[in-house]
Design a protein around this motif. Structure first.
Motif, PDB file in Angstrom:
ATOM      1  N   TRP A  80       0.831  -1.202   0.000  1.00 10.55           N
ATOM      2  CA  TRP A  80       0.000   0.000   0.000  1.00 10.55           C
ATOM      3  C   TRP A  80       0.868   1.255   0.000  1.00 10.55           C
ATOM      4  N   GLY A  81       1.955   1.239   0.765  1.00 14.03           N
ATOM      5  CA  GLY A  81       2.842   2.404   0.822  1.00 14.03           C
ATOM      6  C   GLY A  81       3.502   2.688  -0.515  1.00 14.03           C
ATOM      7  N   ILE A  82       3.961   1.637  -1.187  1.00 17.05           N
ATOM      8  CA  ILE A  82       4.584   1.826  -2.505  1.00 17.05           C
ATOM      9  C   ILE A  82       3.554   2.326  -3.512  1.00 17.05           C
ATOM     10  N   SER A  83       2.368   1.732  -3.493  1.00 15.92           N
ATOM     11  CA  SER A  83       1.302   2.176  -4.414  1.00 15.92           C
ATOM     12  C   SER A  83       0.923   3.627  -4.146  1.00 15.92           C
ATOM     13  N   ALA A  84       0.820   3.996  -2.878  1.00 12.80           N
ATOM     14  CA  ALA A  84       0.476   5.376  -2.540  1.00 12.80           C
ATOM     15  C   ALA A  84       1.593   6.331  -2.975  1.00 12.80           C
ATOM     16  N   GLY A  85       2.839   5.886  -2.813  1.00  7.40           N
ATOM     17  CA  GLY A  85       3.962   6.726  -3.249  1.00  7.40           C
ATOM     18  C   GLY A  85       3.935   6.965  -4.748  1.00  7.40           C
ATOM     19  N   GLY A 100       2.450  10.521  -9.261  1.00  5.69           N
ATOM     20  CA  GLY A 100       1.755  10.529 -10.545  1.00  5.69           C
ATOM     21  C   GLY A 100       2.421   9.641 -11.583  1.00  5.69           C
ATOM     22  N   THR A 101       2.933   8.537 -11.147  1.00  3.73           N
ATOM     23  CA  THR A 101       3.624   7.639 -12.072  1.00  3.73           C
ATOM     24  C   THR A 101       3.213   6.202 -11.778  1.00  3.73           C
ATOM     25  N   SER A 102       3.862   5.269 -12.469  1.00  5.02           N
ATOM     26  CA  SER A 102       3.585   3.859 -12.246  1.00  5.02           C
ATOM     27  C   SER A 102       4.920   3.112 -12.232  1.00  5.02           C
ATOM     28  N   PRO A 103       4.945   1.889 -11.728  1.00  2.75           N
ATOM     29  CA  PRO A 103       6.196   1.123 -11.710  1.00  2.75           C
ATOM     30  C   PRO A 103       6.767   0.920 -13.117  1.00  2.75           C
ATOM     31  N   GLY A 104       5.904   0.714 -14.093  1.00  2.93           N
ATOM     32  CA  GLY A 104       6.367   0.528 -15.470  1.00  2.93           C
ATOM     33  C   GLY A 104       7.087   1.758 -15.995  1.00  2.93           C
ATOM     34  N   GLN A 105       6.546   2.933 -15.733  1.00  2.02           N
ATOM     35  CA  GLN A 105       7.172   4.173 -16.190  1.00  2.02           C
ATOM     36  C   GLN A 105       8.513   4.396 -15.496  1.00  2.02           C
TER      37      GLN A 105
END
Length: 87
Positions: free
Chosen positions: A56-61, A66-71
């Motif tokens: 949840w913390g990583i997703s909230a970060g 305003g980005t995603s792990p893929g980007q």
């Protein structure tokens, strides 16, 4: 009416002997068992909560940035490619 019943006097009931008190070694063994059982239950509860909290913390970060792990991964690969071109 009670005079028709032919009741005998009550016989005393034999009480079982009191259990022997536990030795110190046995007391320590039982305390350890209880502690291990408690730690096991605590682990089964806390580990999933910690894992969910990290996710949840990583997703909230990422959401705040305003980005995603893929980007982020694509940008890191671009930086890596640029660093390789310099050498």
């Amino acid at each position: 009416m009670n005079h028709d019943l032919h009741e005998e006097s009550l016989t005393p009931v034999a009480h079982p002997a009191a259990p022997k008190p536990l030795t110190r070694r046995e007391q320590r063994r039982r305390r350890r068992q209880r502690r291990r059982r408690g730690e096991e239950v605590l682990a089964w509860v806390l580990v999933p909560l910690i894992c969910f909290g990290i996710y949840w913390g990583i997703s909230a970060g990422f959401e705040v940035l305003g980005t995603s792990p893929g980007q982020v991964w694509d940008q890191l690969m671009q930086v890596k490619a640029m660093m390789q071109k310099r050498t």
